[in-house]
Write a protein that holds these residues in place. Structure first.
Motif, PDB file in Angstrom:
ATOM      1  N   PHE A 201       0.793  -1.121  -0.039  1.00 21.25           N
ATOM      2  CA  PHE A 201       0.064  -0.039  -0.048  1.00 21.25           C
ATOM      3  C   PHE A 201       0.782   1.394   0.017  1.00 21.25           C
ATOM      4  O   PHE A 201       0.378   2.264  -0.531  1.00 21.25           O
ATOM      5  N   GLY A 202       1.835   1.110   0.414  1.00 25.93           N
ATOM      6  CA  GLY A 202       2.923   2.283   0.202  1.00 25.93           C
ATOM      7  C   GLY A 202       3.397   2.641  -1.059  1.00 25.93           C
ATOM      8  O   GLY A 202       3.221   3.588  -1.536  1.00 25.93           O
ATOM      9  N   ALA A 203       3.689   1.642  -1.876  1.00 18.18           N
ATOM     10  CA  ALA A 203       3.756   1.667  -3.064  1.00 18.18           C
ATOM     11  C   ALA A 203       2.659   1.825  -4.297  1.00 18.18           C
ATOM     12  O   ALA A 203       2.859   2.793  -4.972  1.00 18.18           O
ATOM     13  N   ALA A 204       1.639   1.569  -3.681  1.00 18.83           N
ATOM     14  CA  ALA A 204       0.226   2.055  -4.316  1.00 18.83           C
ATOM     15  C   ALA A 204      -0.099   3.408  -3.995  1.00 18.83           C
ATOM     16  O   ALA A 204      -0.371   4.256  -4.902  1.00 18.83           O
ATOM     17  N   SER A 205       0.196   3.910  -2.911  1.00 17.54           N
ATOM     18  CA  SER A 205      -0.089   5.454  -2.662  1.00 17.54           C
ATOM     19  C   SER A 205       0.755   6.130  -3.500  1.00 17.54           C
ATOM     20  O   SER A 205       0.331   7.333  -4.198  1.00 17.54           O
ATOM     21  N   GLN A 206       2.032   5.808  -3.443  1.00 15.12           N
ATOM     22  CA  GLN A 206       3.012   6.797  -4.344  1.00 15.12           C
ATOM     23  C   GLN A 206       2.590   6.630  -6.144  1.00 15.12           C
ATOM     24  O   GLN A 206       2.648   7.501  -6.591  1.00 15.12           O
ATOM     25  N   ALA A 207       2.195   5.328  -6.376  1.00 17.24           N
ATOM     26  CA  ALA A 207       1.945   5.258  -7.588  1.00 17.24           C
ATOM     27  C   ALA A 207       0.670   5.933  -8.148  1.00 17.24           C
ATOM     28  O   ALA A 207       0.540   6.485  -9.290  1.00 17.24           O
ATOM     29  N   LEU A 208      -0.351   5.601  -7.371  1.00 16.28           N
ATOM     30  CA  LEU A 208      -1.771   6.588  -7.828  1.00 16.28           C
ATOM     31  C   LEU A 208      -1.281   8.117  -7.587  1.00 16.28           C
ATOM     32  O   LEU A 208      -2.097   8.938  -8.368  1.00 16.28           O
ATOM     33  N   GLU A 209      -0.677   8.740  -6.783  1.00 19.71           N
ATOM     34  CA  GLU A 209      -0.314   9.995  -6.584  1.00 19.71           C
ATOM     35  C   GLU A 209       0.452  10.564  -7.687  1.00 19.71           C
ATOM     36  O   GLU A 209       0.039  11.640  -8.322  1.00 19.71           O
ATOM     37  N   GLN A 210       1.596   9.788  -8.300  1.00 16.83           N
ATOM     38  CA  GLN A 210       2.105  10.067  -9.324  1.00 16.83           C
ATOM     39  C   GLN A 210       1.129  10.074 -10.539  1.00 16.83           C
ATOM     40  O   GLN A 210       1.433  11.005 -11.316  1.00 16.83           O
ATOM     41  N   ALA A 211       0.344   9.088 -10.655  1.00 18.13           N
ATOM     42  CA  ALA A 211      -0.471   9.214 -11.973  1.00 18.13           C
ATOM     43  C   ALA A 211      -1.674  10.344 -11.813  1.00 18.13           C
ATOM     44  O   ALA A 211      -1.710  10.855 -12.725  1.00 18.13           O
ATOM     45  N   ALA A 212      -1.995  10.591 -10.470  1.00 17.07           N
ATOM     46  CA  ALA A 212      -3.067  11.638 -10.379  1.00 17.07           C
ATOM     47  C   ALA A 212      -2.265  13.058 -10.733  1.00 17.07           C
ATOM     48  O   ALA A 212      -3.150  13.910 -11.418  1.00 17.07           O
ATOM     49  N   SER A 213      -1.055  13.268 -10.653  1.00 12.84           N
ATOM     50  CA  SER A 213      -0.300  14.421 -10.840  1.00 12.84           C
ATOM     51  C   SER A 213       0.040  14.573 -12.240  1.00 12.84           C
ATOM     52  O   SER A 213       0.815  15.610 -12.695  1.00 12.84           O
ATOM     53  N   GLY A 214      -0.167  13.424 -12.884  1.00  9.06           N
ATOM     54  CA  GLY A 214       0.015  13.698 -14.493  1.00  9.06           C
ATOM     55  C   GLY A 214       1.262  12.785 -14.997  1.00  9.06           C
ATOM     56  O   GLY A 214       1.580  12.573 -16.061  1.00  9.06           O
ATOM     57  N   SER A 215       2.055  12.302 -13.988  1.00  9.50           N
ATOM     58  CA  SER A 215       3.303  11.337 -14.486  1.00  9.50           C
ATOM     59  C   SER A 215       2.830   9.825 -14.586  1.00  9.50           C
ATOM     60  O   SER A 215       1.895   9.700 -13.805  1.00  9.50           O
ATOM     61  N   TRP A 216       3.645   9.107 -15.418  1.00  4.93           N
ATOM     62  CA  TRP A 216       3.449   7.855 -15.440  1.00  4.93           C
ATOM     63  C   TRP A 216       3.849   7.311 -14.125  1.00  4.93           C
ATOM     64  O   TRP A 216       4.982   7.543 -13.468  1.00  4.93           O
ATOM     65  N   PRO A 217       3.246   6.216 -13.345  1.00  9.58           N
ATOM     66  CA  PRO A 217       3.605   5.664 -12.137  1.00  9.58           C
ATOM     67  C   PRO A 217       4.874   5.141 -12.191  1.00  9.58           C
ATOM     68  O   PRO A 217       5.326   4.428 -13.273  1.00  9.58           O
ATOM     69  N   GLY A 218       5.829   5.467 -11.333  1.00  9.50           N
ATOM     70  CA  GLY A 218       7.180   4.608 -11.217  1.00  9.50           C
ATOM     71  C   GLY A 218       7.105   3.102 -11.631  1.00  9.50           C
ATOM     72  O   GLY A 218       6.291   2.587 -11.067  1.00  9.50           O
ATOM     73  N   TRP A 219       7.907   2.797 -12.284  1.00 11.73           N
ATOM     74  CA  TRP A 219       7.865   1.303 -12.703  1.00 11.73           C
ATOM     75  C   TRP A 219       8.327   0.382 -11.201  1.00 11.73           C
ATOM     76  O   TRP A 219       7.897  -0.495 -11.458  1.00 11.73           O
ATOM     77  N   ILE A 220       9.173   1.123 -10.585  1.00 12.43           N
ATOM     78  CA  ILE A 220       9.434   0.274  -9.340  1.00 12.43           C
ATOM     79  C   ILE A 220       8.279   0.068  -8.644  1.00 12.43           C
ATOM     80  O   ILE A 220       8.003  -0.751  -7.927  1.00 12.43           O
ATOM     81  N   HIS A 221       7.632   1.066  -8.332  1.00  7.77           N
ATOM     82  CA  HIS A 221       6.017   0.834  -7.526  1.00  7.77           C
ATOM     83  C   HIS A 221       5.298  -0.088  -7.932  1.00  7.77           C
ATOM     84  O   HIS A 221       4.754  -0.682  -7.520  1.00  7.77           O
ATOM     85  N   LEU A 222       5.017   0.091  -9.331  1.00 10.69           N
ATOM     86  CA  LEU A 222       4.159  -0.881 -10.196  1.00 10.69           C
ATOM     87  C   LEU A 222       4.828  -2.177 -10.012  1.00 10.69           C
ATOM     88  O   LEU A 222       4.009  -3.394  -9.780  1.00 10.69           O
ATOM     89  N   GLY A 223       6.075  -2.480  -9.958  1.00 11.25           N
ATOM     90  CA  GLY A 223       6.645  -3.806  -9.699  1.00 11.25           C
ATOM     91  C   GLY A 223       6.681  -4.325  -8.591  1.00 11.25           C
ATOM     92  O   GLY A 223       6.354  -5.531  -8.499  1.00 11.25           O
ATOM     93  N   ILE A 224       6.763  -3.368  -7.472  1.00 14.60           N
ATOM     94  CA  ILE A 224       6.514  -3.816  -6.154  1.00 14.60           C
ATOM     95  C   ILE A 224       5.169  -4.376  -5.965  1.00 14.60           C
ATOM     96  O   ILE A 224       4.981  -5.320  -5.352  1.00 14.60           O
ATOM     97  N   LEU A 225       4.205  -3.738  -6.432  1.00 11.83           N
ATOM     98  CA  LEU A 225       2.758  -4.162  -6.474  1.00 11.83           C
ATOM     99  C   LEU A 225       2.393  -5.621  -6.951  1.00 11.83           C
ATOM    100  O   LEU A 225       1.893  -6.457  -6.535  1.00 11.83           O
ATOM    101  N   ALA A 226       2.954  -5.721  -8.465  1.00 12.51           N
ATOM    102  CA  ALA A 226       2.851  -6.806  -9.130  1.00 12.51           C
ATOM    103  C   ALA A 226       3.567  -7.949  -8.456  1.00 12.51           C
ATOM    104  O   ALA A 226       3.014  -9.309  -8.217  1.00 12.51           O
TER     105      ALA A 226
END
Length: 266
Positions: A224-249
């Motif tokens: 959920f820490g990775a998810a929080s960062q990924a969602l916030e990044q996408a909300a602000s216009g950036s593609w979610p960090g692949w590290i965060h997406l990889g951690i979720l996967a």
């Protein structure tokens, strides 16, 4: 939070399988009816995250742009956090006691002797709780936009990808609790402990973006820490960090694999 009162009924929910409805579909219909009869679960998963967002909106400081948050407001950060709260509630508080009660009462064992397989019940529970999480996410987004002018996600494909991965990680965590819990009381105890930890890692008490650097790095390796960062990044216009997406996967695969191997139907 959902309690043990939200567990399965005393009798097996196995429905009659009609000519036009397969066993899996019949189970899904029956479980949907039971799920909708639980107002406590519906409130905590679907409504409470939006209620929390409204309450936080009454704090004047949360609606002011802050330099240390890159010009964003705290209320902007709490939209994805509230979405994650719904997932945490569904995964570790609502779903595990239900499935554990089915196993504890011998319902899964009796289902094994019918055309309905126990795996259909597990799939129905995952589908229902996942759908409730996505519906809650839509409601939170609408409330944030209408009530406080929170911008809609600028990177929508990345936001949806992060959202789906977060739901997957949450529900596999719930499945793992089901696999490790032999009784409903144990599932509730495990779920309560995980609930508190996951709320902190999602940033419910302190947004991940506002945490000290060392603590943030630790939190970001949790689902959920990775998810929080990924969602916030996408909300602000950036593609979610692949590290965060990889951690979720990775969490989804590891927890899902472990849960499938450890889960016992009786």
């Amino acid at each position: 939070m959902p309690t043990e009162t939200t567990t399965a009924p005393a009798t097996a929910p196995t429905p009659r399988v009609g000519r036009r409805r397969g066993p899996a579909a019949a189970v899904l219909v029956a479980e949907t009816r039971l799920f909708l009869r639980e107002p406590g679960n519906l409130f905590w998963i679907f409504a409470f995250p939006s209620v929390l967002l409204v309450i936080l909106g009454f704090i004047p400081a949360f609606k002011e742009a802050q330099d240390d948050l890159g010009g964003r407001r705290v209320i902007d950060l709490y939209v994805p956090i509230s979405i994650l709260l719904a997932m945490i509630t569904a995964a570790v508080q609502a779903m595990p006691p239900v499935l554990t009660a089915y196993r504890e009462r011998g319902i899964l064992r009796r289902m094994s002797a019918t055309p309905v397989r126990p795996s259909a019940l597990l799939g129905a529970q995952i589908l229902l709780h996942g759908a409730a999480c996505l519906a809650s996410a839509l409601l939170v987004t609408a409330v944030g936009r209408i009530a406080y002018g929170v911008a809609l996600p600028e990177q929508l494909p990345g936001y949806l990808l992060a959202l789906l991965l977060a739901v997957g990680a949450a529900l596999t965590l719930g499945s793992m609790i089901c696999a490790l819990s032999r009784t409903t009381k144990a599932a509730t105890a495990f779920g309560t402990g995980a609930y508190l930890v996951m709320m902190f890692s999602a940033g419910v008490w302190l947004p991940v973006q506002a945490m000290p650097d060392a603590l943030r790095r630790i939190v970001e390796i949790t689902p959920f820490g990775a998810a929080s960062q990924a969602l916030e990044q996408a909300a602000s216009g950036s593609w979610p960090g692949w590290i965060h997406l990889g951690i979720l996967a990775l969490w989804t695969v590891v927890l899902g694999t472990a849960a499938s191997r450890l889960f016992r139907w009786q």
